[in-house]
Design a protein around this motif. Structure first.
Motif, PDB file in Angstrom:
ATOM      1  N   LYS A 207       0.851  -1.099  -0.010  1.00 29.24           N
ATOM      2  CA  LYS A 207       0.028  -0.002  -0.169  1.00 29.24           C
ATOM      3  C   LYS A 207       0.856   1.155   0.123  1.00 29.24           C
TER       4      LYS A 207
ATOM      5  N   TRP B 105      -8.469  -2.853  -4.093  1.00 28.50           N
ATOM      6  CA  TRP B 105      -7.672  -3.849  -3.638  1.00 28.50           C
ATOM      7  C   TRP B 105      -7.908  -3.876  -2.069  1.00 28.50           C
TER       8      TRP B 105
ATOM      9  N   GLN C 219     -11.358  -5.319  -1.600  1.00 29.51           N
ATOM     10  CA  GLN C 219     -11.367  -6.867  -1.368  1.00 29.51           C
ATOM     11  C   GLN C 219     -10.733  -7.419  -0.398  1.00 29.51           C
TER      12      GLN C 219
END
Length: 149
Positions: free
Chosen positions: A61, A89, A92
């Motif tokens: 990240k 992302w 999810q």
């Protein structure tokens, strides 16, 4: 074909597949049996996946965010796209974490609930008076099945 007809056919096909997957009994009477050690293994795998994913799902990240901001600042459209992908992302990963936690917690509850049921049945099935010295002759509920076959 109407929706109701198609839906009915799909449900019937799914029921047939489930019955065939069940195993050894007569056709249509399949029962799924899960033993406590299997529940524990599945719950442990979900717990391990949760713990690993919680940290591993976040590892890129910071670097991706920095790259996205840098690219966007330099006028590249891929910078904005990369920043958007990071958000997708994260959503999810959070969904998968919630699923893992739900599986692990549910199986922990199921295992504890079965243990409590077994203990309750065991107390209900105690034979009055010991059969042998220092024995209360209780029958664990998990062993009862062999007496009824």
């Amino acid at each position: 074909m109407s929706f109701e007809q198609e839906w009915g056919e799909l449900k019937a096909a799914a029921a047939m597949r489930l019955n065939q997957a069940g195993g050894s009994g007569p056709k249509g009477s399949a029962d799924f049996v899960v033993k406590d050690d299997e529940l524990g293994g599945i719950g442990h795998a979900a717990f391990d996946l949760f713990n690993g994913l919680e940290t591993a799902g976040k590892h890129a990240k910071a670097a991706s965010g920095t790259a996205g901001k840098g690219l966007k600042g330099d006028g590249f459209d891929t910078g904005a796209a990369l920043t958007e992908v990071i958000g997708a992302w994260e959503k999810q990963v959070k969904s998968l974490l919630q699923a893992c936690a739900h599986i692990s917690n549910h199986l922990d509850y199921t295992k504890a609930s079965r243990k409590a049921d077994d203990e309750w049945l065991e107390t209900q099935l105690r034979i009055i008076g010991p059969v042998a010295p220092d024995a209360d002759a209780s029958v664990p509920a998990s062993q009862l099945n062999k007496y009824f076959r």
